[in-house]
Design a protein around this motif. Sequence first.
Motif, short mmCIF file in Angstrom:
data_model
loop_
_atom_site.label_atom_id
_atom_site.label_comp_id
_atom_site.label_asym_id
_atom_site.label_seq_id
_atom_site.Cartn_x
_atom_site.Cartn_y
_atom_site.Cartn_z
N ILE A 1 0.86 -1.19 0.00
CA ILE A 1 0.00 0.00 0.00
C ILE A 1 0.89 1.23 0.00
O ILE A 1 1.69 1.45 0.93
CB ILE A 1 -0.94 0.03 1.23
CG1 ILE A 1 -1.86 -1.18 1.23
CG2 ILE A 1 -1.76 1.32 1.24
CD1 ILE A 1 -2.68 -1.34 2.50
N LEU A 2 0.79 2.02 -1.06
CA LEU A 2 1.53 3.28 -1.14
C LEU A 2 0.78 4.35 -0.36
O LEU A 2 -0.35 4.71 -0.72
CB LEU A 2 1.70 3.71 -2.60
CG LEU A 2 2.64 2.86 -3.45
CD1 LEU A 2 2.47 3.19 -4.94
CD2 LEU A 2 4.09 3.05 -3.05
N CYS B 1 -7.25 9.98 -6.31
CA CYS B 1 -8.68 9.83 -6.64
C CYS B 1 -9.32 8.65 -5.90
O CYS B 1 -10.41 8.78 -5.36
CB CYS B 1 -8.86 9.66 -8.15
SG CYS B 1 -8.38 11.11 -9.10
N THR B 2 -8.62 7.52 -5.90
CA THR B 2 -9.20 6.31 -5.29
C THR B 2 -9.04 6.26 -3.78
O THR B 2 -9.79 5.58 -3.09
CB THR B 2 -8.56 5.05 -5.89
OG1 THR B 2 -7.14 5.07 -5.63
CG2 THR B 2 -8.80 4.99 -7.40
N LYS B 3 -8.01 7.00 -3.28
CA LYS B 3 -7.68 7.02 -1.84
C LYS B 3 -7.36 5.62 -1.31
O LYS B 3 -7.63 5.31 -0.15
CB LYS B 3 -8.83 7.63 -1.03
CG LYS B 3 -9.06 9.11 -1.33
CD LYS B 3 -10.17 9.68 -0.46
CE LYS B 3 -10.28 11.18 -0.62
NZ LYS B 3 -10.58 11.62 -1.99
N LYS B 4 -6.80 4.77 -2.18
CA LYS B 4 -6.45 3.41 -1.75
C LYS B 4 -4.94 3.19 -1.72
O LYS B 4 -4.38 2.90 -0.69
CB LYS B 4 -7.12 2.39 -2.68
CG LYS B 4 -8.63 2.31 -2.50
CD LYS B 4 -9.23 1.25 -3.42
CE LYS B 4 -10.74 1.17 -3.23
NZ LYS B 4 -11.34 0.17 -4.15
N GLY B 5 -4.30 3.30 -2.85
CA GLY B 5 -2.84 3.13 -2.90
C GLY B 5 -2.37 1.70 -3.00
O GLY B 5 -1.16 1.44 -2.90
N ASN B 6 -3.29 0.75 -3.21
CA ASN B 6 -2.89 -0.65 -3.33
C ASN B 6 -2.08 -0.87 -4.60
O ASN B 6 -2.47 -0.41 -5.67
CB ASN B 6 -4.11 -1.57 -3.36
CG ASN B 6 -4.93 -1.47 -2.08
OD1 ASN B 6 -5.43 -0.40 -1.75
ND2 ASN B 6 -5.05 -2.56 -1.36
N ILE B 7 -0.96 -1.58 -4.47
CA ILE B 7 -0.13 -1.90 -5.64
C ILE B 7 0.42 -3.32 -5.46
O ILE B 7 0.90 -3.67 -4.39
CB ILE B 7 1.02 -0.87 -5.81
CG1 ILE B 7 1.81 -1.13 -7.09
CG2 ILE B 7 1.93 -0.82 -4.60
CD1 ILE B 7 2.77 -0.02 -7.47
N SER B 8 0.30 -4.12 -6.49
CA SER B 8 0.76 -5.51 -6.40
C SER B 8 2.29 -5.56 -6.35
O SER B 8 2.98 -4.60 -6.73
CB SER B 8 0.26 -6.32 -7.60
OG SER B 8 0.92 -5.91 -8.78
N ARG C 1 2.92 -1.41 4.26
CA ARG C 1 2.68 0.00 3.94
C ARG C 1 3.99 0.70 3.57
O ARG C 1 4.92 0.77 4.37
CB ARG C 1 2.03 0.72 5.13
CG ARG C 1 0.63 0.19 5.43
CD ARG C 1 0.08 0.75 6.73
NE ARG C 1 -1.29 0.31 6.93
CZ ARG C 1 -2.35 0.97 6.53
NH1 ARG C 1 -2.21 2.14 5.93
NH2 ARG C 1 -3.56 0.50 6.73
N ILE C 2 4.04 1.22 2.35
CA ILE C 2 5.21 1.94 1.87
C ILE C 2 4.93 3.44 2.03
O ILE C 2 4.04 3.98 1.37
CB ILE C 2 5.51 1.62 0.39
CG1 ILE C 2 5.76 0.12 0.21
CG2 ILE C 2 6.70 2.43 -0.12
CD1 ILE C 2 5.89 -0.31 -1.25
N ASN C 3 5.69 4.08 2.91
CA ASN C 3 5.47 5.51 3.16
C ASN C 3 6.15 6.34 2.08
O ASN C 3 7.16 7.01 2.30
CB ASN C 3 5.99 5.89 4.55
CG ASN C 3 5.54 7.27 4.96
OD1 ASN C 3 4.74 7.92 4.26
ND2 ASN C 3 6.03 7.75 6.08
#
Length: 315
Positions: free
Chosen positions: A18-19, A91-98, A178-180
């Motif tokens: 998660i970015l 826009c999505t407020k998610k930040g999920n990245i595989s 979680r990647i800050n």
Amino acid sequence: MESKLAEKSNTTMMMEFILLGFSDIPRLQWILFGIFLLLYLTILICNSTIILITQTDPALQTPMYFFLSNFSLLDICYATVTVPRMLMDFCTKKGNISLYACSTQMCFVLLLGGTECLLLTAMAYDRYVAVCNPLHYPLVMRHKVCMQLVAASWVTAIQAAIGLTYLIFSLPFCGSNRINHFFCDIPPVLQLACGDTSMNNIAVYVSSMVFFMIPFLLISVSYGKIISNILKLSSARGRAKAFSTCSSHLIVVVLFYGTASITYLRPMSNQSEGTGKLLSLFYTILIPTLNPIVYTLRNKDITMALRKLLNKLLT
């Protein structure tokens, strides 16, 4: 036996990160979205314009502008690897990245950054030959030689980028995912890795020395000789013209190397997450925005070519 199984389960490879991006300042999300969108459009428009005029204007069919058009293309690619993804996360407020998308993004960032370092060195060599060996310039900087220098920059950077990315993502990741950061950069990703990362840190440091320090030293030597030759010129007008053709490139070198080297040459343990994000903003977004402006304002040939293009479009 049970302790080994527990240890194995704790170090299972994560398949998603998660970015966090700029989620720590929620009130400014849409303002930042607008700013970064504007900067990205500026990068696309300004750098595309430079590529267009250097390819179409006969007066700009020289090695210097050949390198500049390649550099502008690199800036477009560099920003495109990170900014659209960041805008989508706003826009999505998610930040999920595989895991695979993260490793691909990191590989491209390293590839483009490494190529940019080597291309800046080639551009410094071009200026060195132009100022210090003007009579041999057409022979030394033939189009074939320029093509070879650009190709060598890409091929060298590709090998290093793939090797570093493989080395980092062969590590097990456990605990937090979680990647800050606003993209998959080496320091924040390595912080999530389990086990001993000392060899990985050494590999990153050595690669940074090869791609930052060695090119920077070569550029410094080139400009030391350039400045020495310029000061020997008897004509004040000649000195001013020589300085103007080199100053734009020198400004870009200082901006890019200054921020990128601080990020990758500092020990990973000493890296502040906030500082890392700020520095990354400089060399991935702000500098690609400033580069075409610096080259345009400091270069009369490009200014004239822009005027010709605008006149053609308006008439």
